[in-house]
Design a protein around this motif. Structure first.
Motif, PDB file in Angstrom:
ATOM      1  N   ALA A 278      52.502  42.787  28.437  1.00  0.00           N
ATOM      2  CA  ALA A 278      52.353  43.499  29.819  1.00  0.00           C
ATOM      3  C   ALA A 278      50.972  43.776  30.048  1.00  0.00           C
ATOM      4  O   ALA A 278      50.575  43.536  31.296  1.00  0.00           O
ATOM      5  N   GLN A 279      49.897  44.064  29.294  1.00  0.00           N
ATOM      6  CA  GLN A 279      48.627  44.213  29.630  1.00  0.00           C
ATOM      7  C   GLN A 279      47.973  42.979  30.094  1.00  0.00           C
ATOM      8  O   GLN A 279      47.334  42.737  30.768  1.00  0.00           O
ATOM      9  N   ARG A 281      49.607  40.284  31.033  1.00  0.00           N
ATOM     10  CA  ARG A 281      49.884  39.626  32.324  1.00  0.00           C
ATOM     11  C   ARG A 281      49.272  40.321  33.626  1.00  0.00           C
ATOM     12  O   ARG A 281      48.930  39.843  34.524  1.00  0.00           O
ATOM     13  N   LYS A 282      49.268  41.711  33.283  1.00  0.00           N
ATOM     14  CA  LYS A 282      48.403  42.547  34.357  1.00  0.00           C
ATOM     15  C   LYS A 282      46.914  42.145  34.637  1.00  0.00           C
ATOM     16  O   LYS A 282      46.628  42.104  35.859  1.00  0.00           O
ATOM     17  N   SER A 283      46.221  41.735  33.548  1.00  0.00           N
ATOM     18  CA  SER A 283      44.970  41.662  33.609  1.00  0.00           C
ATOM     19  C   SER A 283      44.712  40.124  34.176  1.00  0.00           C
ATOM     20  O   SER A 283      43.509  39.884  34.749  1.00  0.00           O
ATOM     21  N   LEU A 285      46.647  38.711  36.696  1.00  0.00           N
ATOM     22  CA  LEU A 285      47.352  38.730  37.759  1.00  0.00           C
ATOM     23  C   LEU A 285      46.354  38.240  39.114  1.00  0.00           C
ATOM     24  O   LEU A 285      45.301  38.521  39.235  1.00  0.00           O
TER      25      LEU A 285
END
Length: 287
Positions: A278-279, A281-283, A285
């Protein structure tokens, strides 16, 4: 509907080859979709003579200018970021034109990096063959031997590119025995083909008719990594691509690369990348 990484196919008649002169307008000519993240099902060779370009290949920016060549293998996620007064050649060809030995060398480019430094002699030779291939492809020749002639020129280019890559790889691996390097190359090929289904180090050793201890010692000596770590790293590399370029859920990505337990997948991902899925993917975006 879930988005996956688009696959660009080669649709150049029945030759499985496309060659063109490269300029700042070549992006429009071959399709704006190459400025968006995608994979190819073919090999790509970009050889500039003037100007420069910036590409994004598997999470890294790659810079290309005169004296360098970019070689992209099927399956790598890529896009063009920008070009500046770039001139030269772009060649796409079916990877099935590569024989088994050349393939084993060129697949090492996945680990060595996609940009190859060229000497003046190497660049001159490649440009001469590109020119010959381009001129031959434009001939309105309906004879039986026209298509084989074109493919023979491409094969010559493949052998030359292979020899250049082999020389660069040899510089990095010459301190190890031929047998050790051969084992590592064979293991990497086996791993790329089977990492989704085969997760057991012992199974890879068995497929290679080696003891696990010997395979592990050889791999660690040459690459610095164990068999187990290499298996995990290959799977996580594909997971990174899917996290970055698709909207598949973490659970779906875990299943896609052969992990039945999403929690175990997340632990392995964190171990390899120091970030949770999740981290990660978020970093990224908006990239």
């Amino acid at each position: 509907m879930k988005t996956i990484i688009p696959l660009k196919k080669l649709n150049e008649s029945t030759l499985d080859i496309m060659i063109d002169k490269m300029s700042d307008g070549f992006v429009e000519k071959i399709g704006r979709e190459i400025t968006k993240s995608h994979r190819n099902d073919f090999c790509a060779c970009i050889l500039p003579n003037n100007g420069k370009g910036t590409f994004f290949v598997d999470f890294k920016e790659v810079y290309l200018s005169d004296g360098f060549m970019l070689f992209l293998y099927p399956g790598q996620v890529q896009r063009i970021i920008k070009t500046q007064k770039i001139e030269g050649w772009v060649l796409f060809f079916d990877h099935n034109l590569i024989d088994d030995y050349s393939r084993s060398v060129l697949e090492e480019s996945l680990y060595q990096g996609p940009v190859l430094t060229l000497s003046k002699e190497q660049k001159k030779w490649l440009f001469q063959l590109m020119e010959l291939l381009y001129d031959t492809s434009l001939l309105n020749d309906m004879s039986t031997f026209h298509k084989p002639a074109i493919k023979s020129i491409v094969v010559s280019l493949i052998y030359k590119i292979t020899s250049i890559y082999q020389a660069s790889v040899t510089q990095d691996t010459k301190q190890y025995s031929l047998r050790s390097n051969t084992i590592v190359t064979a293991f990497r090929k086996l791993l790329r083909d089977n990492f989704k289904e085969v997760k057991s180090p012992a199974e890879y050793a068995g497929l290679m008719n080696l003891s696990l201890g010997y395979l592990n010692d050889t791999l660690k000596m040459v690459t610095g990594n164990t068999v187990s770590y290499s298996i995990q790293e290959e799977a996580i590399r594909e997971a990174q691509r899917l996290l970055w370029y698709s909207d598949l859920s973490i659970k779906e990505i875990a299943a896609t690369i052969g992990f039945d337990d999403p929690k175990y997948f997340s632990r392995i991902f964190s171990k390899i990348t120091s970030k949770s899925p999740a981290q990660f993917r978020k970093s990224h975006l908006g990239e």
